[in-house]
Scaffold this motif. Sequence first.
Motif, mmCIF file in Angstrom:
data_model
loop_
_atom_site.group_PDB
_atom_site.id
_atom_site.type_symbol
_atom_site.label_atom_id
_atom_site.label_comp_id
_atom_site.label_asym_id
_atom_site.label_seq_id
_atom_site.Cartn_x
_atom_site.Cartn_y
_atom_site.Cartn_z
ATOM 1 N N ASP A 186 -3.864 5.528 -3.056
ATOM 2 C CA ASP A 186 -5.279 5.766 -2.583
ATOM 3 C C ASP A 186 -5.499 6.297 -1.115
ATOM 4 O O ASP A 186 -6.216 6.378 -0.526
ATOM 5 N N ARG A 238 -5.446 10.507 -5.815
ATOM 6 C CA ARG A 238 -5.555 9.025 -5.267
ATOM 7 C C ARG A 238 -5.831 8.193 -6.530
ATOM 8 O O ARG A 238 -5.531 7.017 -6.182
ATOM 9 N N GLY A 288 0.285 7.789 3.161
ATOM 10 C CA GLY A 288 -0.425 8.902 2.649
ATOM 11 C C GLY A 288 0.419 10.116 3.135
ATOM 12 O O GLY A 288 0.138 11.315 3.082
#
Length: 147
Positions: free
Chosen positions: A70, A78, A111
Amino acid sequence: MKKIIALIFTVCFITVTGFAQSGSDAIVGVWLNKDKDAHVQIFKNKNEYFGKIIWLKNPKKENGQDKLDDKNPEASLRSRQINGLEILKGFKYDADDTVWEDGTIYDPKSGKTYSCKMTLKDKNNLNVRGFIGVSLIGRTDIWTRVK
């Protein structure tokens, strides 16, 4: 005499080639990351090395759902599960420096994707260095081989 010399040369060549091959594949296997919360399986595909998460200490969120990617900057990615995610990509072995380089490492906790190189400290400890731009500016984590 020529046959004996040819035989000796062939044996030496095969021995050196065998050592080089085992050296380049020395990182193949399963590794525990520095946080001790994931196992990463490193494998070879053609002449490059990749790694994917195959085990998580806590694969579920508090609500019982699988942990997802996510934090990925690409919204379409995601919904991917962290378990099974390929985080190491495109490493090439440099026999002169005994380093696996020119690859990337993805950190699903942030991320972010970083340039990366890996070196074996010894047969059970792998130095994984993620960096931006030049290798001098980065961080090295030590991963431990899972037996």
